[in-house]
Design a protein around this motif. Structure first.
Motif, PDB file in Angstrom:
ATOM      1  N   THR A  37       0.877  -1.180   0.031  1.00  0.00           N
ATOM      2  CA  THR A  37      -0.055  -0.016  -0.016  1.00  0.00           C
ATOM      3  C   THR A  37       0.851   1.180   0.127  1.00  0.00           C
ATOM      4  O   THR A  37       1.780   1.440   0.829  1.00  0.00           O
ATOM      5  CB  THR A  37      -1.020  -0.008   1.104  1.00  0.00           C
ATOM      6  N   GLU A  38       0.695   2.147  -1.015  1.00  0.00           N
ATOM      7  CA  GLU A  38       1.482   3.530  -1.054  1.00  0.00           C
ATOM      8  C   GLU A  38       1.331   4.074   0.259  1.00  0.00           C
ATOM      9  O   GLU A  38       0.242   4.408   0.706  1.00  0.00           O
ATOM     10  CB  GLU A  38       0.949   3.878  -2.318  1.00  0.00           C
ATOM     11  N   GLU A  39       2.591   4.751   0.599  1.00  0.00           N
ATOM     12  CA  GLU A  39       2.297   5.772   1.708  1.00  0.00           C
ATOM     13  C   GLU A  39       3.140   7.146   1.488  1.00  0.00           C
ATOM     14  O   GLU A  39       4.255   6.871   0.574  1.00  0.00           O
ATOM     15  CB  GLU A  39       3.215   5.011   3.047  1.00  0.00           C
ATOM     16  N   VAL A  40       2.840   8.092   2.190  1.00  0.00           N
ATOM     17  CA  VAL A  40       3.652   9.174   2.052  1.00  0.00           C
ATOM     18  C   VAL A  40       3.941   9.705   3.342  1.00  0.00           C
ATOM     19  O   VAL A  40       2.994   9.786   4.436  1.00  0.00           O
ATOM     20  CB  VAL A  40       2.838  10.483   1.231  1.00  0.00           C
ATOM     21  N   ILE A  41       5.172   9.973   3.707  1.00  0.00           N
ATOM     22  CA  ILE A  41       5.598  10.360   4.855  1.00  0.00           C
ATOM     23  C   ILE A  41       6.175  11.744   4.737  1.00  0.00           C
ATOM     24  O   ILE A  41       6.853  12.087   3.736  1.00  0.00           O
ATOM     25  CB  ILE A  41       6.448   9.354   5.509  1.00  0.00           C
ATOM     26  N   LEU A  42       6.437  12.263   5.878  1.00  0.00           N
ATOM     27  CA  LEU A  42       7.291  13.552   6.165  1.00  0.00           C
ATOM     28  C   LEU A  42       8.859  12.994   6.260  1.00  0.00           C
ATOM     29  O   LEU A  42       9.168  12.082   6.885  1.00  0.00           O
ATOM     30  CB  LEU A  42       7.022  14.385   7.392  1.00  0.00           C
ATOM     31  N   ARG A  43       9.648  13.421   5.474  1.00  0.00           N
ATOM     32  CA  ARG A  43      11.296  13.206   5.681  1.00  0.00           C
ATOM     33  C   ARG A  43      11.586  13.390   6.817  1.00  0.00           C
ATOM     34  O   ARG A  43      12.470  12.809   7.766  1.00  0.00           O
ATOM     35  CB  ARG A  43      12.087  13.918   4.605  1.00  0.00           C
ATOM     36  N   THR A  44      11.211  14.553   7.597  1.00  0.00           N
ATOM     37  CA  THR A  44      11.438  15.289   9.149  1.00  0.00           C
ATOM     38  C   THR A  44      10.249  15.074   9.566  1.00  0.00           C
ATOM     39  O   THR A  44       9.505  16.142   9.515  1.00  0.00           O
ATOM     40  CB  THR A  44      12.286  16.283   9.099  1.00  0.00           C
ATOM     41  N   PRO A  45       9.972  14.291  10.881  1.00  0.00           N
ATOM     42  CA  PRO A  45       8.900  14.320  11.595  1.00  0.00           C
ATOM     43  C   PRO A  45       8.628  15.850  12.189  1.00  0.00           C
ATOM     44  O   PRO A  45       9.238  16.486  12.694  1.00  0.00           O
ATOM     45  CB  PRO A  45       8.996  13.237  12.762  1.00  0.00           C
ATOM     46  N   GLY A  46       7.349  16.273  11.868  1.00  0.00           N
ATOM     47  CA  GLY A  46       7.137  17.383  12.190  1.00  0.00           C
ATOM     48  C   GLY A  46       7.735  18.715  11.403  1.00  0.00           C
ATOM     49  O   GLY A  46       7.609  19.948  11.791  1.00  0.00           O
ATOM     50  N   ASP A  57       8.697  20.410   7.646  1.00  0.00           N
ATOM     51  CA  ASP A  57       8.113  21.182   6.208  1.00  0.00           C
ATOM     52  C   ASP A  57       7.117  20.003   5.667  1.00  0.00           C
ATOM     53  O   ASP A  57       7.598  18.893   5.142  1.00  0.00           O
ATOM     54  CB  ASP A  57       9.151  21.572   5.307  1.00  0.00           C
ATOM     55  N   PRO A  58       5.859  20.358   5.553  1.00  0.00           N
ATOM     56  CA  PRO A  58       4.743  19.829   5.050  1.00  0.00           C
ATOM     57  C   PRO A  58       5.178  19.125   3.629  1.00  0.00           C
ATOM     58  O   PRO A  58       4.467  18.173   2.916  1.00  0.00           O
ATOM     59  CB  PRO A  58       3.553  20.094   5.334  1.00  0.00           C
ATOM     60  N   THR A  59       5.882  20.017   2.927  1.00  0.00           N
ATOM     61  CA  THR A  59       6.131  19.471   1.438  1.00  0.00           C
ATOM     62  C   THR A  59       7.218  18.749   1.204  1.00  0.00           C
ATOM     63  O   THR A  59       7.587  18.380   0.121  1.00  0.00           O
ATOM     64  CB  THR A  59       6.279  21.030   0.769  1.00  0.00           C
ATOM     65  N   ASP A  60       8.007  18.560   2.405  1.00  0.00           N
ATOM     66  CA  ASP A  60       9.127  17.661   2.383  1.00  0.00           C
ATOM     67  C   ASP A  60       8.987  16.510   2.450  1.00  0.00           C
ATOM     68  O   ASP A  60       9.016  15.733   3.827  1.00  0.00           O
ATOM     69  CB  ASP A  60      10.319  18.263   3.131  1.00  0.00           C
ATOM     70  N   THR A  61       8.444  15.479   1.585  1.00  0.00           N
ATOM     71  CA  THR A  61       8.057  14.249   1.880  1.00  0.00           C
ATOM     72  C   THR A  61       8.863  13.094   1.259  1.00  0.00           C
ATOM     73  O   THR A  61       9.629  13.313   0.333  1.00  0.00           O
ATOM     74  CB  THR A  61       6.452  14.205   1.220  1.00  0.00           C
TER      75      THR A  61
END
Length: 323
Positions: A51-60, A62-66
């Protein structure tokens, strides 16, 4: 091959002279479009159960840094320039083949390229460990399809199909290297008229790239994701980009840092030597320090030297207007 570590003033002056310090506001203002790479399901997905997932590269952060995990629906993000210079650039990000470090909003590199007049594309691609029938060739399938889609829209986007540059970073550098050396091999069955078009990049840029799957310089994480836990020597060699450089490989630019703690710099050296052996036009820059990002890979940073070097290379190979 050059080893040079100039100071801030020299870097800024060179970048400005090459026209590679754009307005950040201009770079961010150009429109973005996201399109699927495949018109339906991606090929060879019969046994895919992820199942495809999208996560933040750094928790908390930049919301566009995925980052995308278990990609099932690969796509192209396109950023159009305010005024086209007729060139296009396909950007292939890294992630060690465990994920793809990419954002639907784009990032600094595509913003910079659009500010210079390029139509910039960023690719999200499938990962070989997720059960795709093509295995290690699943990312190559997406890349070949992506460059064909760009050329299929050339007239609409006012770009020259003979001026499509591909830039790959880290694991994305491996995908870009294989795209540049496997243009005589169709990795998937045609699905529409776009698949009659060439998959050969007009020029290629490889930045701190994964290249080899052979010991002792293979990147362990990429090796495991591409070929599994205990691949044979034959399989490792077959998957190593430096062992399959044909005549006609596009002009290639390489940049890496000697202190890269992630991907051994010897990957770049091996690719440079293989290109030279085939008399392919190639240029390589090895920096004393910079790690696995050349010290911060933001082309809008006036301390970054690589943008001016890359633009000079692309100009020399007619990827820029009036070159």
């Amino acid at each position: 091959m050059k080893m040079w570590n100039p100071g801030r003033r020299d870097l800024l002056g060179l970048a400005m002279a090459a026209g590679t310090v754009p307005s950040l506001a201009t770079a961010r203002s150009v429109p973005v479009e996201v399109v699927p790479i495949w018109p339906g399901e991606a090929p060879g997905g019969e046994d895919v159960r992820v199942t495809e997932e999208v996560i933040l590269r750094t928790p908390g952060g930049d919301p566009t840094d995925t980052a995308f995990l278990h990609v099932t629906r690969p796509w192209l993000m396109m950023r159009r320039p305010a005024v086209s210079n007729g060139g296009a650039v396909l950007i292939i990000p890294g992630g060690g083949f465990r994920r793809v470090a990419v954002s639907r909003s784009g990032g600094a590199i595509d913003q910079w390229l659009a500010s210079l007049g390029f139509t910039a594309f960023v690719m999200n691609y499938r990962l070989p460990g997720d059960g795709w029938a093509a295995g290690p060739d699943a990312p190559l399938q997406d890349a070949q399809r992506a460059i064909r889609l760009i050329r299929a829209r050339a007239a609409e986007l006012r770009i020259d199909p003979e001026r499509v540059t591909v830039l790959g970073f880290s694991a994305g550098g491996y995908v870009a290297a294989r795209l540049g050396t496997r243009f005589d091999h169709d990795s998937y069955a045609p699905v529409d008229d776009a698949d009659t078009l060439s998959t050969r990049p007009s020029a290629t840029g490889l930045f701190f790239p994964v290249v080899t799957m052979t010991a002792p310089h293979a990147h362990g994480g990429s090796l495991a994701e591409l070929l599994g836990a205990e691949p044979s020597d034959e399989a490792r060699r077959a998957a190593s980009a430096e062992h399959h450089v044909p005549p006609g490989t596009p002009p290639t630019f390489l940049a890496a840092a000697a202190d890269d703690p992630v991907v051994p710099v010897e990957n770049s050296l091996l690719m440079w030597s293989a290109l030279r052996a085939q008399k392919i036009p190639t240029e390589m820059h090895l920096f004393e320090v910079g790690g696995h990002s050349l010290g911060g890979f933001n082309p809008l940073d006036p301390e970054a030297i690589w943008p001016a070097l890359l633009m000079a290379f692309l100009k020399r190979h007619q990827m820029l207007p009036n070159a």
